[in-house]
Enzyme design. Structure first.
Site, PDB file in Angstrom:
ATOM      1  N   GLU A 181       0.799  -1.233   0.000  1.00  0.00           N
ATOM      2  CA  GLU A 181       0.000   0.000   0.000  1.00  0.00           C
ATOM      3  C   GLU A 181       0.831   1.281   0.000  1.00  0.00           C
ATOM      4  O   GLU A 181       0.319   2.352   0.350  1.00  0.00           O
ATOM      5  CB  GLU A 181      -0.994   0.009   1.186  1.00  0.00           C
ATOM      6  CG  GLU A 181      -1.888  -1.221   1.217  1.00  0.00           C
ATOM      7  CD  GLU A 181      -2.979  -1.158   2.282  1.00  0.00           C
ATOM      8  OE1 GLU A 181      -3.590  -0.099   2.456  1.00  0.00           O
ATOM      9  OE2 GLU A 181      -3.227  -2.197   2.923  1.00  0.00           O
ATOM     10  N   PRO A 267     -10.221  -2.972  19.805  1.00  0.00           N
ATOM     11  CA  PRO A 267      -9.960  -3.023  18.373  1.00  0.00           C
ATOM     12  C   PRO A 267      -9.921  -4.486  17.917  1.00  0.00           C
ATOM     13  O   PRO A 267      -9.926  -5.390  18.760  1.00  0.00           O
ATOM     14  CB  PRO A 267      -8.561  -2.406  18.267  1.00  0.00           C
ATOM     15  CG  PRO A 267      -7.898  -2.743  19.565  1.00  0.00           C
ATOM     16  CD  PRO A 267      -8.993  -2.811  20.610  1.00  0.00           C
ATOM     17  N   HIS A 271      -2.484  -3.105  17.320  1.00  0.00           N
ATOM     18  CA  HIS A 271      -1.382  -2.184  17.020  1.00  0.00           C
ATOM     19  C   HIS A 271      -2.088  -0.834  16.951  1.00  0.00           C
ATOM     20  O   HIS A 271      -3.005  -0.672  16.127  1.00  0.00           O
ATOM     21  CB  HIS A 271      -0.725  -2.534  15.676  1.00  0.00           C
ATOM     22  CG  HIS A 271       0.321  -1.542  15.271  1.00  0.00           C
ATOM     23  ND1 HIS A 271       1.669  -1.802  15.340  1.00  0.00           N
ATOM     24  CD2 HIS A 271       0.212  -0.260  14.815  1.00  0.00           C
ATOM     25  CE1 HIS A 271       2.342  -0.729  14.939  1.00  0.00           C
ATOM     26  NE2 HIS A 271       1.473   0.221  14.615  1.00  0.00           N
ATOM     27  N   LEU A 272      -1.670   0.117  17.779  1.00  0.00           N
ATOM     28  CA  LEU A 272      -2.474   1.338  17.920  1.00  0.00           C
ATOM     29  C   LEU A 272      -2.728   2.030  16.581  1.00  0.00           C
ATOM     30  O   LEU A 272      -1.803   2.242  15.789  1.00  0.00           O
ATOM     31  CB  LEU A 272      -1.799   2.322  18.877  1.00  0.00           C
ATOM     32  CG  LEU A 272      -2.771   3.424  19.328  1.00  0.00           C
ATOM     33  CD1 LEU A 272      -3.638   2.945  20.494  1.00  0.00           C
ATOM     34  CD2 LEU A 272      -2.034   4.696  19.711  1.00  0.00           C
ATOM     35  N   HIS A 273      -3.972   2.342  16.332  1.00  0.00           N
ATOM     36  CA  HIS A 273      -4.346   3.039  15.105  1.00  0.00           C
ATOM     37  C   HIS A 273      -5.564   3.912  15.382  1.00  0.00           C
ATOM     38  O   HIS A 273      -6.313   3.670  16.330  1.00  0.00           O
ATOM     39  CB  HIS A 273      -4.634   2.042  13.971  1.00  0.00           C
ATOM     40  CG  HIS A 273      -5.677   1.034  14.312  1.00  0.00           C
ATOM     41  ND1 HIS A 273      -5.395  -0.146  14.974  1.00  0.00           N
ATOM     42  CD2 HIS A 273      -7.017   1.034  14.111  1.00  0.00           C
ATOM     43  CE1 HIS A 273      -6.510  -0.825  15.153  1.00  0.00           C
ATOM     44  NE2 HIS A 273      -7.518  -0.130  14.640  1.00  0.00           N
ATOM     45  N   VAL A 274      -5.750   4.912  14.529  1.00  0.00           N
ATOM     46  CA  VAL A 274      -6.847   5.872  14.706  1.00  0.00           C
ATOM     47  C   VAL A 274      -7.670   5.908  13.425  1.00  0.00           C
ATOM     48  O   VAL A 274      -7.124   5.904  12.321  1.00  0.00           O
ATOM     49  CB  VAL A 274      -6.273   7.280  15.022  1.00  0.00           C
ATOM     50  CG1 VAL A 274      -7.390   8.319  15.084  1.00  0.00           C
ATOM     51  CG2 VAL A 274      -5.488   7.264  16.327  1.00  0.00           C
TER      52      VAL A 274
HETATM   53  P1  M7G Z   1      -9.968  -2.125  14.270  1.00  0.00           P
HETATM   54  O1  M7G Z   1     -10.448  -1.067  15.181  1.00  0.00           O
HETATM   55  O2  M7G Z   1      -8.784  -2.909  14.735  1.00  0.00           O
HETATM   56  O3  M7G Z   1     -11.101  -3.161  13.965  1.00  0.00           O
HETATM   57  O4  M7G Z   1      -9.661  -1.395  12.914  1.00  0.00           O
HETATM   58  P2  M7G Z   1     -12.243  -3.321  12.929  1.00  0.00           P
HETATM   59  O5  M7G Z   1     -11.611  -3.971  11.710  1.00  0.00           O
HETATM   60  O6  M7G Z   1     -13.183  -4.291  13.606  1.00  0.00           O
HETATM   61  O7  M7G Z   1     -12.825  -1.982  12.686  1.00  0.00           O
HETATM   62  C1  M7G Z   1      -8.768  -1.862  11.962  1.00  0.00           C
HETATM   63  C2  M7G Z   1      -9.009  -1.090  10.687  1.00  0.00           C
HETATM   64  O8  M7G Z   1      -8.043  -1.471   9.732  1.00  0.00           O
HETATM   65  C3  M7G Z   1     -10.372  -1.422  10.076  1.00  0.00           C
HETATM   66  O9  M7G Z   1     -11.061  -0.220   9.793  1.00  0.00           O
HETATM   67  C4  M7G Z   1     -10.041  -2.241   8.831  1.00  0.00           C
HETATM   68  O10 M7G Z   1     -10.956  -2.037   7.781  1.00  0.00           O
HETATM   69  C5  M7G Z   1      -8.658  -1.728   8.480  1.00  0.00           C
HETATM   70  N1  M7G Z   1      -7.837  -2.716   7.779  1.00  0.00           N
HETATM   71  C6  M7G Z   1      -7.728  -4.015   8.079  1.00  0.00           C
HETATM   72  N2  M7G Z   1      -6.837  -4.591   7.234  1.00  0.00           N
HETATM   73  C7  M7G Z   1      -6.454  -5.995   7.280  1.00  0.00           C
HETATM   74  C8  M7G Z   1      -6.374  -3.632   6.387  1.00  0.00           C
HETATM   75  C9  M7G Z   1      -5.424  -3.629   5.324  1.00  0.00           C
HETATM   76  O11 M7G Z   1      -4.808  -4.628   4.944  1.00  0.00           O
HETATM   77  N3  M7G Z   1      -5.205  -2.412   4.726  1.00  0.00           N
HETATM   78  C10 M7G Z   1      -5.891  -1.269   5.105  1.00  0.00           C
HETATM   79  N4  M7G Z   1      -5.625  -0.142   4.448  1.00  0.00           N
HETATM   80  N5  M7G Z   1      -6.782  -1.262   6.113  1.00  0.00           N
HETATM   81  C11 M7G Z   1      -7.013  -2.439   6.752  1.00  0.00           C
END
Ligand code: M7G
Length: 333
Positions: A181, A267, A271-274
């Site tokens: 990506e 989540p 791994h911390l993300h926003v």
């Molecule tokens: P989360 O809060 O861990 O859980 O968010 P959720 O998936 O139940 O919302 C992780 C976020 O990462 C989500 O919004 C997913 O759509 C996004 N995501 C997951 N994967 C595996 C990927 C990926 O491979 N690429 C991208 N760009 N986003 C991803």
């Protein structure tokens, strides 16, 4: 009598400036033949496997069991989503030689089945393959229960559980290391401690801004979730909020006041993300039982550096989730 399909339906076209419409219809689709097979990931036996569908208003998730060449059985999760209409393409849809079948007519009212041409009938498709049992559980619709987790619950129940089993975050490392990506990165701050990478979330196809969805992935790898945050992380969180909003405004022309910026607790990926989503978009997981506004998180930590090591946090768990069973066993749910 249905209108002649070759007649332009311009009068039906919405007035300019009218908001784009979201498609609320669910369609359960299943790839049956081998026609488009070569364009799919290496899904063995695609089209011949057994499916377990789970539909919601505008998307459907399908568990697909595929059989490999040596007879082994592997699961895939396939998510099919109707995407919002794009306003600029609506007139095409109505002008083109679309197939239109009258369903019923009564006085001034009539309903039709409209079959759009392929270029106007995109179904956003996400494939997880091979999928683990945890992926399958995540996408199956289940009864959910609220759990209220104290800090003690976190250390005694949740933390050991997520340390023993949670989704791989290899996809996050691939983005951070530019192995995947890389061409989609919208903004990055290279600081190893307070830096992050902002990319479109894979829930967003980037065709329209109505369902805009990006995620900021922090560079440091020692932060799992909200529970790990202290005042020490304020510079990182402030960078994400300010730079993330600025980058989105610059690239997509959406003002910060029209963005919902939040963390999930729990989540799926530790791994911390926003999350950055368009305010007008009812994004999955933006409800009060899961979303924590980043601006509030920053204020909470500024007021009390150990806020997230003291406060009880509420979240929903599906009835069949192992973590829910752990809370049950401990008499906490
Ligand atoms: P989360 O809060 O861990 O859980 O968010 P959720 O998936 O139940 O919302 C992780 C976020 O990462 C989500 O919004 C997913 O759509 C996004 N995501 C997951 N994967 C595996 C990927 C990926 O491979 N690429 C991208 N760009 N986003 C991803």
């Amino acid at each position: 009598m249905s209108p002649r399909p070759d007649r332009p339906l311009v009068p039906l076209c919405p007035r300019p400036g009218k908001r784009r419409q979201r498609d609320h219809h669910a369609t359960f689709c299943r790839q049956q033949g081998g026609g488009a097979m070569s364009r799919w990931p290496q899904l063995p036996g695609w089209g011949r496997g057994r499916g377990r569908p789970c539909c919601s208003s505008h998307n459907t998730k399908l568990q697909h069991r595929a059989t490999g060449p040596s007879g082994e059985s592997t699961d895939a999760v396939i998510i099919l989503e109707k995407t919002p209409f794009q306003e600029e393409k609506l007139s095409d849809l109505l002008k083109k030689h679309v197939k239109l079948e009258l369903q019923m007519r009564n006085d001034i009212y009539s309903t039709y089945h409209l079959y759009p041409p392929p270029e106007l009938s995109e179904i956003k498709t996400t494939v997880v393959f091979p999928a683990t049992e945890k992926h399958i559980q995540k996408y199956l619709r289940q009864d959910v229960h609220l759990v209220r987790e104290t800090w003690e619950d976190y250390t005694q129940i949740t933390l050991p559980f997520i340390q023993s089993q949670s989704f791989s975050v290899q996809w996050v490392y691939n983005i951070l290391e530019k192995k995947a990506e890389a061409d989609r990165i919208v903004h990055e701050n290279p600081d190893p401690c307070d830096g992050f990478v902002l990319v479109p979330d894979f829930k967003w196809n980037q065709n329209q801004l109505d369902d805009l969805y990006l995620i900021a992935l922090v560079r440091r790898r020692d932060l799992k979730s909200l529970r790990d945050l202290t005042a020490e992380h304020l510079p990182l969180l402030r960078n994400i909020l300010r730079e993330g909003e600025e980058a989105i405004t610059k690239r997509f022309g959406i003002a910060a006041s029209r963005l919902r910026v939040y963390l999930h607790y729990q989540p799926s990926y530790y791994h911390l993300h926003v999350h950055f989503t368009a305010l007008g978009y009812d994004a999955p997981g933006s409800g009060v039982e899961r979303a924590h506004l980043l601006a509030d998180v920053i204020d909470n930590l500024a007021a009390d550096p150990a806020f997230y090591q003291k406060r009880a946090l509420t979240f929903a768990l599906r009835a069949d989730e192992p973590l829910f069973h752990k809370f049950r066993e401990a008499g906490r749910a």
